[in-house]
Design a protein around this motif. Structure first.
Motif, PDB file in Angstrom:
ATOM      1  N   LEU A  49       0.833  -1.198   0.000  1.00  0.00           N
ATOM      2  CA  LEU A  49       0.000   0.000   0.000  1.00  0.00           C
ATOM      3  C   LEU A  49       0.868   1.247   0.000  1.00  0.00           C
ATOM      4  O   LEU A  49       0.610   2.197  -0.762  1.00  0.00           O
ATOM      5  CB  LEU A  49      -0.929   0.000   1.220  1.00  0.00           C
ATOM      6  N   CYS A 104       0.807   3.934  -3.046  1.00  0.00           N
ATOM      7  CA  CYS A 104       0.347   5.296  -2.744  1.00  0.00           C
ATOM      8  C   CYS A 104       1.386   6.325  -3.149  1.00  0.00           C
ATOM      9  O   CYS A 104       1.054   7.414  -3.642  1.00  0.00           O
ATOM     10  CB  CYS A 104       0.007   5.435  -1.258  1.00  0.00           C
ATOM     11  N   TRP A 122       1.033   6.712  -6.843  1.00  0.00           N
ATOM     12  CA  TRP A 122      -0.169   7.479  -7.200  1.00  0.00           C
ATOM     13  C   TRP A 122       0.038   8.970  -6.963  1.00  0.00           C
ATOM     14  O   TRP A 122      -0.544   9.805  -7.660  1.00  0.00           O
ATOM     15  CB  TRP A 122      -1.370   6.984  -6.387  1.00  0.00           C
ATOM     16  N   LEU A 136     -11.227   6.593  -7.262  1.00  0.00           N
ATOM     17  CA  LEU A 136     -11.388   5.805  -6.046  1.00  0.00           C
ATOM     18  C   LEU A 136     -12.835   5.337  -5.903  1.00  0.00           C
ATOM     19  O   LEU A 136     -13.771   6.051  -6.259  1.00  0.00           O
ATOM     20  CB  LEU A 136     -11.014   6.638  -4.812  1.00  0.00           C
ATOM     21  N   ALA A 146      -8.845   1.523  -6.692  1.00  0.00           N
ATOM     22  CA  ALA A 146      -8.180   2.719  -7.229  1.00  0.00           C
ATOM     23  C   ALA A 146      -7.730   2.447  -8.652  1.00  0.00           C
ATOM     24  O   ALA A 146      -7.428   1.309  -9.026  1.00  0.00           O
ATOM     25  CB  ALA A 146      -6.981   3.108  -6.361  1.00  0.00           C
ATOM     26  N   ILE A 174      -7.663  -2.935  -2.946  1.00  0.00           N
ATOM     27  CA  ILE A 174      -7.029  -2.897  -1.622  1.00  0.00           C
ATOM     28  C   ILE A 174      -7.916  -3.651  -0.643  1.00  0.00           C
ATOM     29  O   ILE A 174      -9.104  -3.319  -0.473  1.00  0.00           O
ATOM     30  CB  ILE A 174      -6.858  -1.435  -1.145  1.00  0.00           C
ATOM     31  N   TRP A 185      -2.896   2.785   7.582  1.00  0.00           N
ATOM     32  CA  TRP A 185      -3.524   3.536   6.499  1.00  0.00           C
ATOM     33  C   TRP A 185      -2.876   4.898   6.274  1.00  0.00           C
ATOM     34  O   TRP A 185      -3.377   5.702   5.486  1.00  0.00           O
ATOM     35  CB  TRP A 185      -5.018   3.713   6.797  1.00  0.00           C
ATOM     36  N   LEU A 209      -2.292   5.988   2.530  1.00  0.00           N
ATOM     37  CA  LEU A 209      -3.497   6.325   1.785  1.00  0.00           C
ATOM     38  C   LEU A 209      -4.083   7.646   2.286  1.00  0.00           C
ATOM     39  O   LEU A 209      -4.581   8.454   1.502  1.00  0.00           O
ATOM     40  CB  LEU A 209      -4.532   5.209   1.914  1.00  0.00           C
ATOM     41  N   LEU A 241      -2.203  10.348   0.635  1.00  0.00           N
ATOM     42  CA  LEU A 241      -2.633  10.514  -0.750  1.00  0.00           C
ATOM     43  C   LEU A 241      -3.929  11.318  -0.813  1.00  0.00           C
ATOM     44  O   LEU A 241      -4.072  12.239  -1.632  1.00  0.00           O
ATOM     45  CB  LEU A 241      -2.841   9.141  -1.399  1.00  0.00           C
ATOM     46  N   LYS A 260      -8.759  13.610  -6.694  1.00  0.00           N
ATOM     47  CA  LYS A 260      -9.418  12.350  -6.360  1.00  0.00           C
ATOM     48  C   LYS A 260     -10.781  12.307  -7.048  1.00  0.00           C
ATOM     49  O   LYS A 260     -11.597  13.218  -6.878  1.00  0.00           O
ATOM     50  CB  LYS A 260      -9.591  12.222  -4.845  1.00  0.00           C
ATOM     51  N   LEU A 280      -9.939   6.074   7.676  1.00  0.00           N
ATOM     52  CA  LEU A 280      -8.697   6.847   7.607  1.00  0.00           C
ATOM     53  C   LEU A 280      -8.703   8.095   8.476  1.00  0.00           C
ATOM     54  O   LEU A 280      -7.648   8.661   8.750  1.00  0.00           O
ATOM     55  CB  LEU A 280      -8.421   7.278   6.155  1.00  0.00           C
TER      56      LEU A 280
END
Length: 380
Positions: A14, A18, A21, A29, A48, A57, A65, A68, A71, A79, A95
């Motif tokens: 992850l 991330c 990304w 997302l 994603a 994910i 987390w 993420l 991000l 996003k 998150l």
């Protein structure tokens, strides 16, 4: 064409993805979750895509987390989501943060006058010419392993979401793009913070019919229900139905027998929470008048409905000029707040809920229109 699917099942994967990304201009997302008998959504899968394949994910395998969240908070990466209010709840719960900046493809469709509140499948059909298979939305996203159909559905959804963004973005003027991001920021701000349990009573239907003393009881009961729903992770109506709250505040039972007779009062609630409810009612009912809430405004009278329709025409005219969906312009609550500020003869004031580009473009016209409509002898 088959979609390349990548799984992310541990913290290191992850974090690595991330970081990749965050070098991209956007990331689409999506989330799949369960919320049958809980207050909070339970994440079953996060998806994603940047347009080149789909990353799935598995939240049941991740416990860090932080990447993420970073991000989502990276202002340099747009996003992309669709009709995302429930997705935002998932992000907030999982998150503790929200995606910024946010580009909602459902909003983009309205800004381009393709339709208002368009469903995802319909928008994909209209823009990409693709017929999506029937969804797996209601299936069990917490089961493992996920079925092939679930995996395919989740991957296709997020891949096409990225493609939608790439198709819609060039069609938006710089002005409309800025407005859309403004709307996204407002949505994030409204959903990114927990509502105050002490203010929950204001949302109860027919609360305006209660006296100030009864509103004090309603306030205590609503705050208790909201707090308990979160603590027990149960839907609000599982704790106590909204209509029951209103009847409790109006009738204010003083014993368990009277409590059990309240409309829609479940016997389980009387057994489990009866003494607490009776105590809350008694305490709130005995508050001194200076601690009672102020009364709520009554609904606008029937004769105001014609005014609402005429005021809505200000937004409709602006929508025609901008080639946007009329429903996007002026919300009913905004127009009602404007009317309530001075009904029936003014003076009127623009409500705080009318903000941003809508206030700039339509605020003066709304005030002029309502003044003309409500001033005796004036021509509308």
């Amino acid at each position: 064409m088959a979609i390349t699917i990548h799984w992310i099942r541990d913290n290191a994967e992850l974090a690595q993805q991330c970081q990749a990304w965050r070098q991209q201009p956007f990331v689409a997302l999506d989330t799949e979750f369960m919320r049958v008998d809980t207050f909070y959504p339970i994440a079953g899968l996060l998806q994603a895509s940047t347009g080149e394949g789909a990353w799935l994910i598995d939240p049941l395998c991740i416990d860090d987390w932080t990447p993420l969240a970073a991000l989502l908070d990276d202002r340099g990466v747009t996003k992309v989501l669709h009709a995302c209010s429930e997705d935002l709840e998932v992000f907030q719960r999982l998150l503790g943060c929200q995606p910024r900046p946010l580009f909602d493809t459902q909003l983009a469709a309205a800004y381009l006058n393709l339709g208002f509140s368009m469903g995802y499948s319909r928008l994909v059909q209209a823009v990409l010419g693709l017929e999506l298979p029937k969804g797996e939305t209601r299936s069990d996203w917490l089961q493992r392993p996920l079925s092939e159909t679930q995996v395919s559905y989740a991957a296709e959804d997020v891949q096409h979401l990225a493609e939608l963004y790439q198709a819609l973005l060039p069609r938006l003027s710089a002005e409309k793009h800025a407005w859309l991001l403004e709307d996204g920021a407002e949505l994030v701000d409204s959903l990114g913070r927990d509502s105050d349990p002490q203010q929950a009573w204001r949302e109860v239907k027919l609360a305006w019919k209660l006296s100030r003393q009864q509103l004090a009881v309603l306030r205590a009961l609503c705050a208790w229900r909201e707090t308990q729903a979160r603590l027990r992770d149960q839907p609000r109506n599982r704790i106590l139905r909204e209509g029951t709250l209103w009847h409790l505040a109006r009738l204010q039972p003083q014993d368990r027998v009277s409590l059990a007779r309240i409309e829609d009062m479940h016997p389980r609630t009387v057994r489990q929470d009866g003494e607490t409810l009776l105590r809350l009612i008694a305490e709130a009912a005995s508050l001194p008048p200076e601690q009672w809430p102020q009364p709520l405004d009554e609904p606008l009278p029937l004769e105001a409905s014609g005014l609402l329709k005429k005021l809505r025409s200000v937004g409709q005219q602006e929508a025609e000029q901008l080639d946007m969906a009329p429903e996007l312009m002026l919300r009913k609550k905004v127009l009602e707040a404007l009317l309530k500020s001075g009904f029936p003869h003014g003076p009127y004031h623009l409500p705080d809920s009318l903000k941003g580009w809508r206030r700039e473009r339509m605020g003066a016209a709304l005030l002029a229109r309502i003044t003309a409509l409500t001033t005796p002898g004036a021509s509308a």
